[in-house]
Design a protein around this motif. Structure first.
Motif, short mmCIF file in Angstrom:
data_model
loop_
_atom_site.label_atom_id
_atom_site.label_comp_id
_atom_site.label_asym_id
_atom_site.label_seq_id
_atom_site.Cartn_x
_atom_site.Cartn_y
_atom_site.Cartn_z
N ASP A 148 20.18 -36.62 -12.88
CA ASP A 148 19.88 -35.76 -11.74
C ASP A 148 21.14 -35.44 -10.93
N ILE A 149 22.04 -36.41 -10.81
CA ILE A 149 23.29 -36.19 -10.09
C ILE A 149 24.25 -35.34 -10.92
N GLN A 178 24.77 -27.71 -6.12
CA GLN A 178 23.93 -28.03 -4.97
C GLN A 178 24.36 -29.36 -4.35
N ALA A 179 24.12 -29.53 -3.06
CA ALA A 179 24.44 -30.77 -2.38
C ALA A 179 23.55 -31.91 -2.88
N LEU A 180 24.07 -33.12 -2.85
CA LEU A 180 23.28 -34.28 -3.22
C LEU A 180 22.14 -34.48 -2.23
N SER A 181 21.04 -35.03 -2.73
CA SER A 181 19.95 -35.42 -1.83
C SER A 181 20.39 -36.62 -1.01
N ARG A 182 19.63 -36.96 0.02
CA ARG A 182 19.99 -38.10 0.86
C ARG A 182 20.04 -39.39 0.04
N SER A 183 19.08 -39.57 -0.86
CA SER A 183 19.05 -40.80 -1.67
C SER A 183 20.22 -40.83 -2.66
N GLU A 184 20.56 -39.68 -3.24
CA GLU A 184 21.70 -39.62 -4.16
C GLU A 184 23.01 -39.90 -3.44
N ALA A 185 23.16 -39.33 -2.24
CA ALA A 185 24.37 -39.55 -1.46
C ALA A 185 24.51 -41.02 -1.09
N ALA A 186 23.39 -41.69 -0.84
CA ALA A 186 23.44 -43.12 -0.50
C ALA A 186 23.99 -43.93 -1.67
#
Length: 398
Positions: A300-301, A12-20
């Motif tokens: 989580d990542i 799954q794609a990273l969430s916005r906070s994870e991508a940051a």
């Protein structure tokens, strides 16, 4: 043991906070702070053609973090960066004006920073980075060390002016003591371990590592098919796997997270399909990886981006250390410590086991990336391991 990531979140794609924190744009945020780190420079990415030929692979490259900032570890990118951000935030509040990262080195900012105390627990490298950042930007620093941290690593941290407090028990217990003391004293805890209610600062530490991935991408001469990366609490592994997922999607290399057999909390969590703590056992020579519970943000990542988990023995790690130090013809001589050599240990274990090798798809077309996460952070122990192997670790009372 090889454990595959079977999480429903895998891919799954990273969430916005994870991508940051770890994504393809994260290095740009870190670069904003480089004016506060005038000593910054890229560490080398080195090819090991002799080793690749001997293992039947197309190529092996190692990112040598033993030269990072003179602190001998990739951790130099995380703790000191988090301290820089925290001091800047504190100084802006106290001085009631906006500041640039370059102004962290100004006298009036450092005068304000002297009223701030940062603390953390460490196996060695993270604490050294936090202490170096505190000295650089002018704040007080207290570092908590558990009983397994060597005198050599303690001295290296103390050299940056940090107050050292020894704790009973293992790394996880020292984390708890640092957190409790920091809260009671009003200090800022700069940990690389995240848990419920404490994620922002560990996320900042992880973000600091992201610039290393940006360096690797731009230094690479061809795509990699596999990456063997060290585990620990999962911070580095999450940055590596999360960044490559965000940057390359389905074209990313396979990520194999390597842990000591005596401290394989990530592997056991993947096997159980949930984050869990394990009981502490005998100490491992891979002291920087001796962790018994995954970091929350990292886990989580990793659920989305890591592919496999592989454990290795202490003897295998020391043999990998020796392989770097006494390479095959045509390969560079590398001083990479026992924890830094764990990725190579994992690769060699995988290549020696036909079942694991085939499951990972390692073959004559494979190009493998290793992260030499640390140099000889305890030079005396390094020389003893080079000479006597794990017997030197046992002789030290472990």
């Amino acid at each position: 043991m090889l454990v595959e990531n079977n999480s429903a979140k895998h891919g799954q794609a990273l969430s916005r906070s994870e991508a940051a924190i770890v994504g393809k744009a994260a290095p740009d945020e870190v670069r904003r702070y480089l004016p506060a780190f005038p000593i910054y420079k890229k560490t080398p990415l080195l090819e090991l053609p002799g080793l690749a030929r001997s293992l039947g692979l197309a190529g092996i490259a190692v990112k040598d973090e033993g030269q990072r900032y003179g602190l001998f570890s990739f951790k130099a990118l995380g703790g000191a960066y988090a301290v820089a951000r925290l001091v800047l935030e504190h100084a802006q509040k106290q001085l009631c004006r906006s500041l640039t990262p370059a102004q962290l080195l100004d006298g009036d900012v450092q005068a304000v920073a002297r009223g701030m105390t940062v603390c953390c627990a460490t196996d060695g490298n993270h604490g050294r980075s936090v202490a170096a950042g505190a000295q650089m930007f002018g704040c007080r620093c207290v570092i908590f060390l558990h009983s397994g941290v060597s005198a050599g690593r303690e001295a290296a941290i103390a050299a940056f002016g940090a107050e050292i407090r020894r704790t009973d028990g293992n790394y996880d217990q020292s984390v708890a003591e640092a957190s409790a003391t920091g809260k009671a004293e009003g200090w800022t805890v700069v940990s690389d371990f995240s848990s419920e209610g404490y994620t922002e600062i560990p996320g900042t530490v992880m973000q600091g590592y992201a610039i290393m991935l940006d360096e690797i991408v731009h230094q690479s001469t061809a795509p990699y098919t596999h990456v063997f990366v060290q585990g620990g609490v999962g911070g580095l592994a999450a940055v590596v796997s999360g960044h490559l997922l965000d940057r390359f999607g389905t074209e990313r290399p396979r990520i194999i997270v390597v842990e000591p057999s005596r401290a394989n909390c990530l592997q056991l969590s993947a096997q159980a399909n949930r984050r869990l703590a394990m009981e502490a056992g005998d100490a491992t020579v891979m002291a920087m990886l001796e962790c018994y519970e995954p970091s929350l943000v990292a886990w989580d990542i990793l659920e989305k981006s890591a592919d496999f988990y592989l454990d290795v023995s202490d003897d295998t790690a020391v043999e990998a250390l020796r392989r770097f130090a006494k390479p095959l013809e045509g390969d560079p001589v590398l001083k990479i410590g026992e924890s830094g050599a764990a990725g190579l240990a994992g690769l060699e274990v995988a290549m020696a086991d036909p079942t694991i090798r085939n499951r990972l798809g390692l073959n004559a077309k494979s190009r493998v990336l290793l992260i030499g996460t640390e140099g000889a952070t305890d030079p005396e122990l390094y020389e003893k391991l080079l000479k006597d192997g794990t017997a030197a670790f046992a002789a030290a009372g472990h």
